[in-house]
Design an enzyme around this catalytic site. Structure first.
Site, short mmCIF file in Angstrom:
data_model
loop_
_atom_site.label_atom_id
_atom_site.label_comp_id
_atom_site.label_asym_id
_atom_site.label_seq_id
_atom_site.Cartn_x
_atom_site.Cartn_y
_atom_site.Cartn_z
N CYS A 115 0.78 -1.11 -0.16
CA CYS A 115 -0.14 -0.07 0.17
C CYS A 115 0.86 1.35 0.11
O CYS A 115 0.44 2.42 -0.20
CB CYS A 115 -0.91 -0.20 1.09
SG CYS A 115 -2.34 -1.30 1.21
N HIS A 255 -3.67 7.20 2.85
CA HIS A 255 -4.05 5.89 2.28
C HIS A 255 -5.37 5.41 2.53
O HIS A 255 -5.86 5.71 3.70
CB HIS A 255 -2.97 4.72 2.70
CG HIS A 255 -3.31 3.44 2.29
ND1 HIS A 255 -3.67 2.92 0.90
CD2 HIS A 255 -3.43 2.20 2.88
CE1 HIS A 255 -3.72 1.72 0.88
NE2 HIS A 255 -3.82 1.27 2.12
N ASN A 285 -10.07 -0.30 -0.94
CA ASN A 285 -8.54 -0.11 -0.74
C ASN A 285 -8.03 -0.75 -2.03
O ASN A 285 -8.03 -1.71 -2.18
CB ASN A 285 -7.72 -0.75 0.68
CG ASN A 285 -6.38 -0.82 0.66
OD1 ASN A 285 -5.63 -0.25 -0.23
ND2 ASN A 285 -5.82 -1.33 1.83
N1 COA Z 1 -18.68 -8.87 8.49
C1 COA Z 1 -19.40 -8.94 9.74
N2 COA Z 1 -18.68 -9.36 10.55
C2 COA Z 1 -17.26 -9.29 10.54
C3 COA Z 1 -16.49 -9.16 9.16
C4 COA Z 1 -17.50 -8.71 8.17
N3 COA Z 1 -16.90 -8.50 6.79
N4 COA Z 1 -15.35 -9.20 9.22
C5 COA Z 1 -15.04 -9.54 10.82
N5 COA Z 1 -16.13 -9.59 11.39
C6 COA Z 1 -16.53 -9.82 12.52
C7 COA Z 1 -15.10 -10.63 13.49
O1 COA Z 1 -15.16 -12.16 13.28
C8 COA Z 1 -15.35 -10.34 14.84
O2 COA Z 1 -16.59 -11.23 15.25
P1 COA Z 1 -16.13 -12.07 16.74
O3 COA Z 1 -16.11 -10.85 17.73
O4 COA Z 1 -17.40 -12.73 16.92
O5 COA Z 1 -15.14 -12.61 16.63
C9 COA Z 1 -15.96 -8.97 14.69
O6 COA Z 1 -16.58 -8.76 13.33
C10 COA Z 1 -14.85 -7.90 14.86
O7 COA Z 1 -13.86 -8.13 14.42
P2 COA Z 1 -12.60 -7.57 14.33
O8 COA Z 1 -11.41 -7.87 13.88
O9 COA Z 1 -12.37 -7.09 16.03
O10 COA Z 1 -13.07 -6.02 13.75
P3 COA Z 1 -12.32 -4.55 13.67
O11 COA Z 1 -13.26 -3.82 14.02
O12 COA Z 1 -10.90 -4.63 14.08
O13 COA Z 1 -12.32 -4.48 12.10
C11 COA Z 1 -10.93 -4.74 10.18
C12 COA Z 1 -11.81 -5.43 11.03
C13 COA Z 1 -10.33 -5.67 9.27
C14 COA Z 1 -12.09 -3.88 9.24
C15 COA Z 1 -9.82 -3.72 10.87
O14 COA Z 1 -9.19 -4.30 11.86
C16 COA Z 1 -9.12 -3.01 9.72
O15 COA Z 1 -9.57 -2.51 8.97
N6 COA Z 1 -7.84 -3.23 9.90
C17 COA Z 1 -6.88 -2.47 8.95
C18 COA Z 1 -6.72 -3.49 7.85
C19 COA Z 1 -6.19 -2.94 6.48
O16 COA Z 1 -7.23 -2.32 6.01
N7 COA Z 1 -4.85 -3.31 5.91
C20 COA Z 1 -4.70 -2.93 4.70
C21 COA Z 1 -3.12 -2.64 4.50
S1 COA Z 1 -3.05 -0.90 5.31
#
Ligand code: COA
Length: 330
Positions: A115, A255, A285
């Site tokens: 990225c 980003h 993204n």
């Molecule tokens: N739809 C519904 N539920 C989802 C889901 C989806 N698409 N993806 C994950 N969940 C669930 C998880 O399974 C979890 O359930 P649980 O509590 O029963 O285990 C719950 O939602 C919370 O998950 P969590 O991982 O804590 O969510 P989050 O708030 O951290 O969001 C991301 C997850 C991936 C969106 C977030 O961490 C993120 O954007 N990270 C940055 C990643 C990125 O973009 N990187 C690219 C390079 S910079």
């Protein structure tokens, strides 16, 4: 003669036609439009068609740029392509593009920094220009993320889309263009975001395919925290070392990985939210594509004028991160 800087003198972008909305994802994933919008800010992403690879996205973006400025491809000196989803391992995407656009006098290469790729490529191109050696450098950022996503993994596939953006760098002796870049890598982050198979460590085999090792893997929560910290630190540092306050910044293009990452970073930097460019809702993204696509949108929506300070900040797999300060000269 005054010191040469690398000025962005033209922009181009291309997004594939096919839209994949959150509602579409609901049809085959245990997810919801509400969850995705609330947790990421994404509504839609674009997906390349079966006959579109990364070079095709890039070529469409480049054609828009060249036609808009009426540039002869033979005048291009170099093509730098930031991507982690090249058409193939080799030849490079740059070579494929060079042939197809007829840039007969250009050399070039691909650059891999996930990225952060576009800013790493922009700094490279900027040095080529400010050295005085080259006059026209195309810097492209593009990824076809749909080619490495597991569409049964709701943790990752909802986050990404396909797209390409490109800028043309030309010399300025009036101080316009790239003023400074602060780029970093931190290899300790490698275990949180990667694509395991298909390289020399784990060549493609029936086993790697069975184990889904050709798909992107990510520990989202960890990446989230590092992304906010990394983007904040480099942005703060580059402003400080150039004696520029956040109030002097006309536009912040971060980003586009997650709207919550963007909001947290902007809040820590104390940048007014209406100075922050957001297009993650439309494109998700696009990895190396997000910054040049953002630049294109900024120009098209007249969000920048000549002389404005623009701050670009990225974070990605590696970890890689960086910030670039521009005095807009278009
Ligand atoms: N739809 C519904 N539920 C989802 C889901 C989806 N698409 N993806 C994950 N969940 C669930 C998880 O399974 C979890 O359930 P649980 O509590 O029963 O285990 C719950 O939602 C919370 O998950 P969590 O991982 O804590 O969510 P989050 O708030 O951290 O969001 C991301 C997850 C991936 C969106 C977030 O961490 C993120 O954007 N990270 C940055 C990643 C990125 O973009 N990187 C690219 C390079 S910079």
């Amino acid at each position: 003669m005054n010191k040469l800087t690398a000025n962005i003198t033209a922009v181009g972008k291309y997004l594939p036609e096919k839209k994949l909305t959150n509602k579409d994802l609901e049809n085959f994933l245990d997810t919801s439009d509400e969850w995705i919008q609330d947790r990421t800010g994404i509504h839609t992403r674009r997906i390349a068609s079966k006959n579109e690879a990364t070079s095709d996205l890039c070529i469409n973006a480049i054609k828009e740029l060249l036609n808009g400025k009426n540039i002869d491809p033979n005048d291009i000196d170099a093509i730098i392509v930031a991507t982690v989803t090249p058409d193939m391992m080799f030849p490079s995407t740059a070579c494929i593009i060079q042939k197809k656009i007829g840039a007969n006098n250009a050399w070039g290469f691909d650059l891999s920094a996930a990225c952060s790729g576009f800013l790493f490529a922009l700094e490279t191109g900027s040095q080529f220009i400010s050295s005085g050696r080259y006059k026209k450098v195309l810097v492209v950022g593009s990824d076809t993320m749909s080619s490495i996503l597991n569409y049964s993994d709701r943790n990752t596939c909802i986050l990404f889309g396909d797209g390409a953006g490109v800028v043309l760098l030309e010399p300025s002796n009036k101080g316009f263009g790239i003023i400074d870049s602060k780029l970093n890598i931190d290899g300790t982050g490698g275990e949180y975001l990667y694509l395991k198979a298909g390289g020399s460590r784990l060549p493609t085999s029936i086993e790697t395919i069975k184990n889904n090792h050709h798909f992107l893997y990510q520990e989202g929560k960890t990446v989230f925290k590092y992304a906010v910290r990394g983007m904040y630190n480099v942005s703060k540092d580059i402003l400080e070392r150039n004696n520029i306050s956040v109030n002097d910044i006309k536009l912040f293009i971060p980003h586009q990985a997650n709207k919550r990452i963007i909001d947290s970073t902007a809040k820590k930097l104390k940048i007014d939210s209406n100075k922050v460019l957001i297009n993650i809702d439309k494109y998700a993204n696009t990895t190396a594509g997000t910054i040049p696509i953002g630049l294109y949108d900024a120009v098209n929506e007249k969000k920048v004028s000549k002389g404005d300070y623009v701050l670009l900040t990225v974070f990605g797999a590696g970890f890689t991160f960086g910030s670039t300060l521009i005095k807009w000269g278009l």
